[in-house]
Scaffold this active site. Sequence first.
Site, PDB file in Angstrom:
ATOM      1  N   HIS A 129       3.693 -83.005 -15.179  1.00 53.37           N
ATOM      2  CA  HIS A 129       2.582 -83.613 -14.425  1.00 53.37           C
ATOM      3  C   HIS A 129       1.284 -83.155 -15.101  1.00 53.37           C
ATOM      4  O   HIS A 129       1.235 -82.066 -15.687  1.00 53.37           O
ATOM      5  CB  HIS A 129       2.676 -83.080 -12.994  1.00 53.37           C
ATOM      6  CG  HIS A 129       1.710 -83.659 -12.010  1.00 53.37           C
ATOM      7  ND1 HIS A 129       0.391 -83.298 -11.951  1.00 53.37           N
ATOM      8  CD2 HIS A 129       1.891 -84.573 -11.027  1.00 53.37           C
ATOM      9  CE1 HIS A 129      -0.203 -83.955 -10.959  1.00 53.37           C
ATOM     10  NE2 HIS A 129       0.688 -84.740 -10.383  1.00 53.37           N
ATOM     11  N   ASP A 206       6.753 -75.368 -12.720  1.00 55.20           N
ATOM     12  CA  ASP A 206       6.084 -76.179 -11.706  1.00 55.20           C
ATOM     13  C   ASP A 206       7.159 -76.647 -10.708  1.00 55.20           C
ATOM     14  O   ASP A 206       7.970 -77.510 -11.010  1.00 55.20           O
ATOM     15  CB  ASP A 206       5.406 -77.374 -12.401  1.00 55.20           C
ATOM     16  CG  ASP A 206       4.793 -78.354 -11.402  1.00 55.20           C
ATOM     17  OD1 ASP A 206       5.009 -78.202 -10.190  1.00 55.20           O
ATOM     18  OD2 ASP A 206       4.098 -79.279 -11.859  1.00 55.20           O
ATOM     19  N   GLN A 209       8.090 -80.430  -6.992  1.00 54.13           N
ATOM     20  CA  GLN A 209       9.061 -81.418  -6.529  1.00 54.13           C
ATOM     21  C   GLN A 209      10.430 -80.801  -6.269  1.00 54.13           C
ATOM     22  O   GLN A 209      11.373 -81.506  -5.923  1.00 54.13           O
ATOM     23  CB  GLN A 209       9.197 -82.553  -7.561  1.00 54.13           C
ATOM     24  CG  GLN A 209       7.913 -83.318  -7.810  1.00 54.13           C
ATOM     25  CD  GLN A 209       7.499 -84.202  -6.631  1.00 54.13           C
ATOM     26  OE1 GLN A 209       8.255 -84.440  -5.696  1.00 54.13           O
ATOM     27  NE2 GLN A 209       6.266 -84.680  -6.672  1.00 54.13           N
ATOM     28  N   LYS A 232       4.101 -81.424   0.074  1.00 52.93           N
ATOM     29  CA  LYS A 232       5.290 -82.230  -0.255  1.00 52.93           C
ATOM     30  C   LYS A 232       6.521 -81.690   0.468  1.00 52.93           C
ATOM     31  O   LYS A 232       7.607 -82.252   0.370  1.00 52.93           O
ATOM     32  CB  LYS A 232       5.523 -82.237  -1.767  1.00 52.93           C
ATOM     33  CG  LYS A 232       4.372 -82.887  -2.544  1.00 52.93           C
ATOM     34  CD  LYS A 232       4.646 -82.881  -4.017  1.00 52.93           C
ATOM     35  CE  LYS A 232       3.414 -83.064  -4.874  1.00 52.93           C
ATOM     36  NZ  LYS A 232       2.834 -84.391  -4.845  1.00 52.93           N
ATOM     37  N   CYS A 371       0.361 -89.510 -12.605  1.00 56.61           N
ATOM     38  CA  CYS A 371      -0.211 -88.317 -13.246  1.00 56.61           C
ATOM     39  C   CYS A 371       0.705 -87.804 -14.348  1.00 56.61           C
ATOM     40  O   CYS A 371       0.934 -86.579 -14.473  1.00 56.61           O
ATOM     41  CB  CYS A 371      -0.489 -87.210 -12.235  1.00 56.61           C
ATOM     42  SG  CYS A 371      -1.634 -87.688 -10.966  1.00 56.61           S
TER      43      CYS A 371
END
Length: 413
Positions: A129, A206, A209, A232, A371
């Site tokens: 991202h 990261d 998600q 999220k 993104c």
Amino acid sequence: MSTLAPTAGIDWDRVRADFPLLRREVHGKPLVYFDSANTGQKPASVIETVDAFYRRHNANVSRAVHALGSEATESYEATRTRLAQHVNVAANELVLTSGTTFAINLVAYSWGLSNLKAGDVVLLTRMEHHANIVPWQLICERTGAKIRVAELHPDGSLDLDALHAAMTPDVKLLGVAHVSNVLGTINPVAAICREARKRGITTVVDGSQALPHMTVDIAAIGCDFYAFTGHKMCGPTGTGALWARRALLESMPPFLGGGEMIKEVRLDEATIFNDPPHRFEAGTPNIAGHIGLGAAVAYLDGIGMDAIAAREAELLAHLTEEMQSVDGLRIIGTAAKKAAVVSFLVEGAHAHDLATLLDLEGVAVRSGHHCAHPLMKFFGVPATCRASLAFYNTHDEIEAFIAALHKVRRLLG
Ligand SMILES: Cc1ncc(COP(=O)(O)O)c(C=O)c1O
């Protein structure tokens, strides 16, 4: 040994009923919310926790000795503890941030500016991202370090041989997504971090998600930094965290200056900074939001992340199979290990037109570059549509989505 499936005994209709927004209609049709990778919906317990904070407990944290101040501080710190348990780390290693973007910028400006120099390489995967690319570009501009990209296989999985080969001695940092927000690919981050560690490379994972979809055990991953975002995973916007080992956090200078991040401010000598994690939490934080995130984690733990993962795997299999029935539809990202995120295109239709027409049918999907410009370039497309599911979605919604796709396909000729 028990052979019960992790979802056994869970009434998913009742789970769905915990989300008030999912009862609404859009354009006169029942809402089908397939945009959870963008932001997740919130259960009533989270909404009520934030509401109760402002109605009964509102005060600043760590500043006031009065009752309300103590209550706010206790609840805020309880979130840190709860979150830490959720991801299997120590609470005093968890910096609460406004989300992943802030967390990775913190690593880039604090660790990156002090550790990178000309001749060094920052290795990033093609599927990052922008939040795990742009901060590194800014730091590379200032330090003279260079970015190297690790490529993918055509199915959207990481080319692990190429990634390991790219870990040359000049690589100082590796940035890797745990789960791709566009492709849904689940990367083997523990194995990747093991290879990086052997070569002395610092790792930033990261996890934006990953946390909404699965059990995440940061200690077992063995990374140096792990960033995630609260909105999220059923929490309020403007919440999230950065984890790093205590010794690493202690070695890092502050990123932002202000209140809460100091022990003593002196004008005639150097100011003494607070210990981590508070050293990195300058200013008044998103108190209500983080307390709401604590409620979100309690809610997710109440269902169980393994049950959530199993439920979503079932929904993903159904969705993927049904999507094959739509003429001219191409799924982008077909790796064997995927979270419930499906990017797609329909021949002859622009992604934005598709999303607009689906919206008229009550279906919310995201269209655009998500993104992730470098990833769009890899697949040779300017944009995709993305259907991203959560455990609160249903098989009936998948059927409604497929019917809407067929209708839109006919409309577009
Ligand atoms: C993989 C990934 N990384 C980072 C981010 C940025 O998260 P936030 O905007 O909450 O900071 C997102 C959000 O879409 C994401 O999907």
